[in-house]
Design a protein around this motif. Structure first.
Motif, PDB file in Angstrom:
ATOM      1  N   TRP A  68       5.895 -43.925  43.704  1.00 52.11           N
ATOM      2  CA  TRP A  68       4.552 -44.444  44.388  1.00 52.11           C
ATOM      3  C   TRP A  68       4.268 -45.735  43.113  1.00 52.11           C
ATOM      4  O   TRP A  68       2.934 -46.222  43.628  1.00 52.11           O
ATOM      5  N   ASP A  69       5.577 -46.222  42.565  1.00 51.21           N
ATOM      6  CA  ASP A  69       4.594 -47.027  41.385  1.00 51.21           C
ATOM      7  C   ASP A  69       4.691 -48.114  42.007  1.00 51.21           C
ATOM      8  O   ASP A  69       3.251 -49.540  42.352  1.00 51.21           O
ATOM      9  N   ASP A  70       5.836 -48.490  42.808  1.00 50.50           N
ATOM     10  CA  ASP A  70       6.105 -49.848  43.738  1.00 50.50           C
ATOM     11  C   ASP A  70       5.900 -49.522  44.651  1.00 50.50           C
ATOM     12  O   ASP A  70       6.299 -51.053  45.559  1.00 50.50           O
ATOM     13  N   HIS A  71       5.222 -48.683  45.635  1.00 48.30           N
ATOM     14  CA  HIS A  71       5.484 -48.392  46.822  1.00 48.30           C
ATOM     15  C   HIS A  71       4.716 -50.019  47.676  1.00 48.30           C
ATOM     16  O   HIS A  71       4.749 -49.454  48.923  1.00 48.30           O
ATOM     17  N   TRP A  72       3.469 -50.488  47.049  1.00 47.79           N
ATOM     18  CA  TRP A  72       2.571 -51.341  47.657  1.00 47.79           C
ATOM     19  C   TRP A  72       3.232 -52.600  48.362  1.00 47.79           C
ATOM     20  O   TRP A  72       3.552 -53.266  49.476  1.00 47.79           O
ATOM     21  N   VAL A  73       4.356 -52.789  47.257  1.00 45.06           N
ATOM     22  CA  VAL A  73       5.749 -53.843  47.320  1.00 45.06           C
ATOM     23  C   VAL A  73       6.222 -53.670  48.797  1.00 45.06           C
ATOM     24  O   VAL A  73       6.214 -54.503  49.670  1.00 45.06           O
ATOM     25  N   PHE A  74       6.444 -52.381  49.318  1.00 43.18           N
ATOM     26  CA  PHE A  74       7.651 -52.410  50.210  1.00 43.18           C
ATOM     27  C   PHE A  74       6.896 -51.672  51.558  1.00 43.18           C
ATOM     28  O   PHE A  74       6.595 -52.063  52.947  1.00 43.18           O
ATOM     29  N   TRP A  75       5.206 -52.231  51.541  1.00 44.88           N
ATOM     30  CA  TRP A  75       4.761 -52.664  52.695  1.00 44.88           C
ATOM     31  C   TRP A  75       3.678 -53.695  53.272  1.00 44.88           C
ATOM     32  O   TRP A  75       3.589 -54.871  54.155  1.00 44.88           O
ATOM     33  N   VAL A  76       3.536 -54.668  51.394  1.00 43.17           N
ATOM     34  CA  VAL A  76       2.441 -55.985  51.216  1.00 43.17           C
ATOM     35  C   VAL A  76       3.531 -56.971  52.351  1.00 43.17           C
ATOM     36  O   VAL A  76       3.725 -57.654  53.129  1.00 43.17           O
ATOM     37  N   GLY A  77       4.616 -56.583  51.270  1.00 46.66           N
ATOM     38  CA  GLY A  77       6.030 -57.599  51.586  1.00 46.66           C
ATOM     39  C   GLY A  77       6.655 -57.929  52.944  1.00 46.66           C
ATOM     40  O   GLY A  77       6.850 -59.194  53.938  1.00 46.66           O
ATOM     41  N   PRO A  78       7.150 -56.789  53.521  1.00 46.82           N
ATOM     42  CA  PRO A  78       7.298 -56.866  55.157  1.00 46.82           C
ATOM     43  C   PRO A  78       6.894 -56.533  55.883  1.00 46.82           C
ATOM     44  O   PRO A  78       6.954 -57.941  56.917  1.00 46.82           O
ATOM     45  N   PHE A  79       4.991 -56.458  55.510  1.00 47.71           N
ATOM     46  CA  PHE A  79       4.371 -57.404  56.662  1.00 47.71           C
ATOM     47  C   PHE A  79       4.257 -59.063  56.084  1.00 47.71           C
ATOM     48  O   PHE A  79       4.087 -59.390  57.686  1.00 47.71           O
TER      49      PHE A  79
END
Length: 215
Positions: free
Chosen positions: A181-192
């Motif tokens: 979960w530490d970097d999870h935001w990267v895999f939502w913000v980046g793709p969107f």
């Protein structure tokens, strides 16, 4: 759902093997579901098509929810087949930014990778392009699958290749360890963000090019 799709845990399978597996599976899934739902298996792609006004808001939200639920179920099935020890050893397939790279590096890789994927989807399914280039036969799922393959080759060493928030979410929920979960935001913000850029480029630049029929 490739549980070895972690940048630090893919040595035994190999980056090329993982990339071929993902590219081939995307080709097959899009080919099989294109006539049913348009081949929507990625929230970022759905978001890009929504921005380009190719989908209604209701349908897009429904697709995204189903994509996430499917990814969670898929990750659970993989864990059941692999067994707890092997699943844990491979990091549950959770996407993380690899050691030696910053979160900014990971975010950039996800933005560029998703841009390539979504732009390929637009190009492969655009009716205007099909009319202009009717002399060039094309099977839409093929370039989409190949784009996924190439993006995986480039970004697995950096992020394990997300470019699909549903896949990243499913793996993180089933594995459910802190580092997942530490970097999870990267895999939502980046793709969107990448999908948004691809949609804007398609609508503002590509669709603005005058259409000239071949004589």
């Amino acid at each position: 759902m490739g549980v070895v799709n972690s940048p630090t845990k893919c040595g035994t399978v190999g980056i090329q093997g993982i990339a071929w597996a993902f590219g081939g599976m995307i080709f097959a899934l899009v080919y099989c579901t294109a006539g049913i739902s348009g081949g929507h298996i990625n929230p970022a792609v759905t978001w890009g098509l929504l921005l380009a006004r190719k989908l209604s808001v209701t349908r897009a939200l429904f697709y995204m929810v189903m994509q996430c639920l499917g990814a969670i179920c898929g990750a659970g099935v993989v864990k059941g087949f692999m067994g707890k020890n092997q699943f844990t050893t491979l990091g549950g397939g959770a996407n993380v930014v690899a050691h030696g790279y910053t979160k900014g590096d990971g975010l950039g890789a996800e933005i560029v990778g998703t841009f390539v994927l979504v732009y390929t989807v637009f190009s492969a399914t655009d009716a205007k392009r099909s009319a202009r280039d009717s002399h060039v036969p094309i099977l839409a799922p093929l370039p989409i699958g190949f784009a996924v393959f190439l993006v995986h080759l480039a970004t697995i060493p950096i992020t394990g290749t997300g470019i699909n928030p549903a896949r990243s979410l499913g793996a993180a929920i089933i594995y459910n360890k802190k580092h997942a979960w530490d970097d999870h935001w990267v895999f939502w913000v980046g793709p969107f963000a990448g999908a948004t850029l691809a949609a804007l480029y398609h609508v503002i630049v590509i669709r603005a090019i005058p259409f000239k029929s071949r004589s």
